[in-house]
Design an enzyme around this catalytic site. Structure first.
Site, PDB file in Angstrom:
ATOM      1  N   GLU A  51      -9.147  -5.731  -4.136  1.00 29.65           N
ATOM      2  CA  GLU A  51      -8.561  -4.665  -3.322  1.00 29.65           C
ATOM      3  C   GLU A  51      -9.644  -3.773  -2.704  1.00 29.65           C
ATOM      4  OE1 GLU A  51      -5.337  -4.061  -2.734  1.00 29.65           O
ATOM      5  OE2 GLU A  51      -4.188  -5.047  -4.315  1.00 29.65           O
ATOM      6  N   HIS A  63      -7.670  -5.779  -0.015  1.00 28.00           N
ATOM      7  CA  HIS A  63      -6.429  -5.050   0.241  1.00 28.00           C
ATOM      8  C   HIS A  63      -5.837  -5.489   1.583  1.00 28.00           C
ATOM      9  CE1 HIS A  63      -3.795  -1.598  -0.460  1.00 28.00           C
ATOM     10  NE2 HIS A  63      -4.009  -1.173   0.769  1.00 28.00           N
ATOM     11  N   SER A 120       0.845  -1.194   0.000  1.00 28.08           N
ATOM     12  CA  SER A 120       0.000   0.000   0.000  1.00 28.08           C
ATOM     13  C   SER A 120       0.884   1.249   0.000  1.00 28.08           C
ATOM     14  CB  SER A 120      -0.954  -0.052   1.194  1.00 28.08           C
ATOM     15  OG  SER A 120      -1.974   0.906   1.086  1.00 28.08           O
TER      16      SER A 120
END
Length: 488
Positions: A315, A410, A194
């Site tokens: 995600e 995610h 990320s």
């Protein structure tokens, strides 16, 4: 010095002084909370990182050091994403797990950069424990760096991209000291997820970081810089709430709890899918001279660094499912898909292709996939397909969480990469009894990439699917036999 028997206390001399760690099961040595820069307090709150003060005697390195000042996750995410907060000023610290703290061992090194939207996270998250990497012959380093307004707020009277400067300072410490812990400073792989992966994109393009690492892994984050006006808007909104000038001098004079309270208020209006003001990296002549994705794809920088790049299949579900965003988008129906298509810069043919690939997808799922394309898949494919001197390897993580509605969301892959599914906090996102066979496979690929520069599948050639990890029907009894790389 070799690792001492379990329960003993190995010592290593660094440039700042001697640190005393602990030896865990299997003989791995762990050193926690080692300073790599001076505490960023007082006049240093918004300054570039300064060298840490040296110490006399032996410094105990048995516990994680203070985490960077931050605000907690909102309740909807706090039950999914562990984010310990450890008080103290000396937050610019790092941790080392090593199988052999002996100068001359020359083991491969992996340096972890955590995520958290440039505003949250730390190296103390239990899922980031480096024991499995040390078990498999890799020296693992993780570290904290300044977050939010302290690391990324844009001021006229302070250096830009201070969080990135902290990361460069930590990598410089690794170059200068990791040999004493058994690591090879010429074989350093940076990996992050990320915002950590976004940071690595800028490190690849940052002249100050040149030569500090030789391989890179970008998990669910693509190289990007934000328009200065977006980052500056965060500072101005905070200044308005605090009733002070939007300068580093004024923010330095503000009590830290008040600063964090104002930061928490402005963060509620930002997010990965919302646009608008945000904290993040910006172009700057002294740190990131130009857009890092453009520079990497134009072969202007880091052409010889092998890359491992990838994403999770769903995600967007972490950003939308806990907040009710999926239900809202489904209520909007075709309008949500049209808005997402416009935001993602896609044509109608792309939507038709997505509907063909996902015939049962709801409007929210189609919109989420379009936005994921824009944020992650499209830029990472562009980077993987660039004409570079070193190979790029693409992957996708497809195993769905055991928690309803999250899918392969995610950050779900982190417990598999670190092989820390046994940590209670791994279940916060993965649910109960995630497949250990998948962790064996994925963790081994990351180790092999650090050791050999090849995770075990063909480099991407601009066509075809990425390497897939997991899926809804993963059967542990039929999982492939995992062969760990043999260290030289």
């Amino acid at each position: 010095m070799s690792a001492e028997p379990y329960g003993r206390r190995p010592r290593v001399r660094t440039a700042g002084g001697v640190v005393e760690g602990r030896t865990g099961p299997g003989g791995t040595a762990v050193f926690l909370g080692v300073p790599y820069a001076a505490p960023p307090v007082g006049a240093l709150r918004f300054a570039a990182p300064a060298p840490p003060p040296a110490w006399d005697g032996v410094r105990d390195a048995a516990a994680y050091g203070p985490t960077a000042p931050k605000v907690p996750y909102p309740d909807t995410f706090a039950t999914l994403l562990p984010d310990p907060a450890i008080p103290g000023d000396a937050c610019l610290n790092l941790n080392v797990w090593t199988p052999d703290p002996a100068p001359g061992a020359r083991l491969p090194v992996m340096v972890w950069i955590h995520g958290g939207a440039h505003s949250r996270g730390s190296s103390a998250v239990p899922v980031y424990d480096g024991s499995a990497f040390a078990r498999d012959g890799v020296v693992l380093v993780s570290f904290n760096f300044r977050l939010g307004v302290l690391g990324y707020g844009l001021f006229p009277d302070a250096p830009v991209n201070r969080g990135l400067l902290d990361q460069i300072a930590a990598l410089t410490w690794v170059r200068d000291n990791i040999g004493a812990f058994g690591g090879d400073p010429d074989r350093v792989t940076v990996f992050g997820e990320s915002a950590g992966a976004i940071s690595i994109g800028s490190l690849l393009a940052a002249p100050r970081a040149a030569g500090l690492f030789s391989r890179a892994v970008l998990q669910s984050g693509a190289p990007e810089v934000l328009p200065r006006v977006r980052v500056r808007a965060m500072v101005r909104r905070m200044a308005s709430l605090l009733k002070v000038d939007a300068t580093a001098a004024a923010f330095t004079a503000t009590a830290l709890p008040d600063l964090l309270a104002a930061q928490g208020a402005v963060l509620r209006r930002s997010g990965p899918l919302l646009g608008g003001p945000a904290f993040g990296l910006v172009t700057d002549p002294d740190t990131v001279p130009t857009d890092p994705l453009d520079a990497l794809c134009d072969r202007a920088v880091s052409t010889g660094v092998p890359l491992l790049l990838g994403w999770t299949s769903d995600e967007y579900r972490l950003w939308l499912a806990p907040t009710g965003g999926m239900r809202l988008l489904d209520r909007l129906g075709p309008l949500s898909v049209a808005l997402a298509r416009a935001h993602a810069g896609k044509d109608r043919a792309a939507v038709r292709a997505l509907r063909t690939a996902l015939p049962a997808a709801t409007p929210a799922e189609l919109a989420g996939q379009l936005l994921t394309d824009r944020l992650l898949r499209d830029p990472l494919r562009r980077l993987a397909g660039a004409q570079r001197a070193a190979p790029s390897f693409l992957y996708e993580f497809g195993w769905p969480s055991g928690l309803p509605g999250l899918g392969a969301c995610h950050a779900l892959e982190l417990g598999f990469v670190f092989d820390t599914l046994a940590a209670p906090e791994a279940a916060w996102l993965a649910g109960e009894q995630p497949p250990q066979a998948l962790a064996d496979e994925m963790h081994a690929a990351w180790v092999r990439f650090a050791v050999e520069g090849d995770p075990g599948w063909a480099a991407w050639n601009g066509d075809g699917p990425p390497k897939m990890f997991g899926g809804p029907s993963l059967d542990p009894e039929q999982a492939p036999v995992i062969t760990r790389p043999v260290l030289p």
